[in-house]
Design a protein around this motif. Structure first.
Motif: not given
Ligand SMILES: NC(=O)c1ccc[n+]([C@@H]2O[C@H](COP(=O)([O-])OP(=O)(O)OC[C@H]3O[C@@H](n4cnc5c(N)ncnc54)[C@H](OP(=O)(O)O)[C@@H]3O)[C@@H](O)[C@H]2O)c1
Length: 291
Positions: A47-49, A56-58, A188-190, A210-212
Motif C-alpha cells: 500500500n501507498f498514500i 509518496i515522500s518529500l 547482490l540483490r533480492v 510496506i517499503a517503497g
Molecule cells: N507514501 C507512502 O505510502 C510510502 C510508503 C513506503 C515508502 N515511502 C517512501 O518511499 C521512500 C523509499 O522507501 P524505502 O527506502 O523504504 O523503500 P525502497 O525504495 O523500496 O527500498 C530501498 C532500500 O531497500 C533495499 N532494497 C530494495 N529492493 C531491494 C532488492 N531487490 N534487493 C536488495 N535490496 C533492496 C535497499 O537497501 P540497502 O540500501 O540496505 O541495500 C534499498 O536501499 C521513502 O522516502 C519512504 O518514506 C512512502
C-alpha cells in the motif's frame, strides 16, 4: 442515502455498485486477506498514500531524508494501514527503513501498533490464531543494518533477505544476533520470485510489503504482487526532491491492474479528502515486450 454533511467524515463506496455509505473501521480487515494465500503461493500486497501529483515522500527540511509528506498522512489512512498489517504473516520492509528507524527519523515503529486505538487489531490476530505480531523481513543488498533494540523487543521474528553475493561477514554478524538470513537472489540483490518462495517455505501465506519504490519494482518485475492498496490524497504538493510509486527504468512489460474497489473519503474542512483505491494485479499471459 443521507445528504453529505461536510462537517463530518463520510466514506462512500463508489465501486462496486451500489453506491453506499460504509464504515472506515473494518473496511480492509473484512477482506480477510489471510485466507487468500497458500504456502506454495503466498498472497502479496502493498500500500501507498500519494498526493494527486504522485508524491509518496518529500524531503524533510531538518531530517535530511525523504519521508511521507505530513500534510497528506492522516489517521484515517493510518487505520487502514494498520488493518492491512493486522492480516499479515510477515511485513516486507527495506534496509533504508531500518536505517531511518535507527536514526529515529522513521515515520513510526512497525505495525501492528500497540496503541490503545488499535487494540482490536491485536485481539483480532489472536482470535485468528496468528502470531502476536507479523514477522519482519528486511530486504537489503548492502546489509548495512543497524538493527535497533526496539525491533528486537517488538515481539516478532526478524529476517533479512539478501542476494547470494552479499558480504559474508555482515551475514555472519546478523546471524549472531539471532536474525534469520534468507538468500533470495543470484547477485547482490533480492529477486521477488525467490523471496516469496522462500517465505512460503518458512510457513508464511500472507505477505505485506510496506517499503517503497525499489521493493515495489522487485515485486512487479517478477509478477508476484497480487494487490495494490493506493490512497490518493486529493491535494497537490509539488516539491523537487520526492519519491513516487516506481522509479528507474521502464517496466517491461508494464504491469496492469483492474479496479477492485473505490471509496471516497470526504474529510473535515481543512483536510484533504481522499480516495481509497484497491487494484488487483492482472496476471500476464506472456512476457512479450510492451509497445
Ligand atoms: N507514501 C507512502 O505510502 C510510502 C510508503 C513506503 C515508502 N515511502 C517512501 O518511499 C521512500 C523509499 O522507501 P524505502 O527506502 O523504504 O523503500 P525502497 O525504495 O523500496 O527500498 C530501498 C532500500 O531497500 C533495499 N532494497 C530494495 N529492493 C531491494 C532488492 N531487490 N534487493 C536488495 N535490496 C533492496 C535497499 O537497501 P540497502 O540500501 O540496505 O541495500 C534499498 O536501499 C521513502 O522516502 C519512504 O518514506 C512512502
Amino acid at each position: 442515502m443521507d445528504s453529505i454533511n461536510p462537517s463530518r467524515n463520510k466514506l462512500l463506496r463508489l465501486f462496486p455498485a451500489p453506491l453506499e455509505q460504509v464504515a472506515l473501521e473494518g473496511l480492509y480487515l473484512n477482506q480477510e486477506l489471510h485466507r487468500l494465500g497458500t504456502h506454495s503461493q503466498p498472497f502479496v500486497y502493498t500500500n501507498f498514500i500519494a498526493s494527486l501529483d504522485g508524491r509518496i515522500s518529500l524531503e524533510h527540511p531538518q531530517k535530511r531524508t525523504r519521508i511521507v509528506p505530513d500534510n497528506i498522512a492522516n489517521p484515517r489512512d493510518w487505520r487502514l494501514f494498520q488493518e492491512l498489517a493486522a492480516q499479515a504473516d510477515a511485513l516486507l520492509t527495506s534496509g533504508r527503513y531500518i536505517r531511518q528507524l535507527a536514526q529515529n527519523v522513521a515515520q513510526d515503529i512497525l505495525p501492528v501498533s500497540e496503541q490503545p486505538e488499535y487494540a482490536d487489531l491485536i485481539q483480532w490476530r489472536q482470535s485468528q490464531g496468528l502470531a502476536p505480531q507479523p514477522a519482519i523481513v528486511v530486504i537489503s543488498a548492502s546489509l548495512n543494518l543497524p538493527i535497533p533494540e526496539i525491533l528486537f523487543n517488538s515481539n516478532r521474528s526478524i529476517y533479512v533477505a539478501t542476494g547470494s553475493k552479499a558480504d559474508p561477514l555482515r551475514v555472519q554478524e546478523l546471524k549472531e544476533k539471532g536474525i534469520q538470513v534468507i538468500v533470495a537472489g543470484k547477485g547482490l540483490r533480492v529477486q521477488g520470485q525467490a523471496l516469496i518462495a522462500a517465505l512460503g517455505q518458512e510457513g508464511f501465506t500472507t505477505l505485506y510489503a510496506i517499503a517503497g519504490p525499489e521493493v515495489l519494482k522487485t515485486l512487479l518485475t517478477d509478477q508476484i504482487l497480487n494487490r495494490l492498496y493506493l490512497t490518493h490524497a486529493l491535494r497537490i504538493l509539488g516539491g523537487e526532491s520526492f519519491d513516487t510509486l516506481l522509479e528507474g527504468e521502464r517496466l517491461n512489460p508494464a504491469a496492469d491492474f483492474n479496479l477492485h474497489s473505490l471509496y471516497y473519503d470526504i474529510t473535515n474542512e481543512g483536510e484533504p479528502s481522499q480516495m481509497f483505491t484497491i487494484y488487483e494485479a492482472v496476471a500476464r499471459k506472456d512476457s512479450a515486450p510492451n509497445s
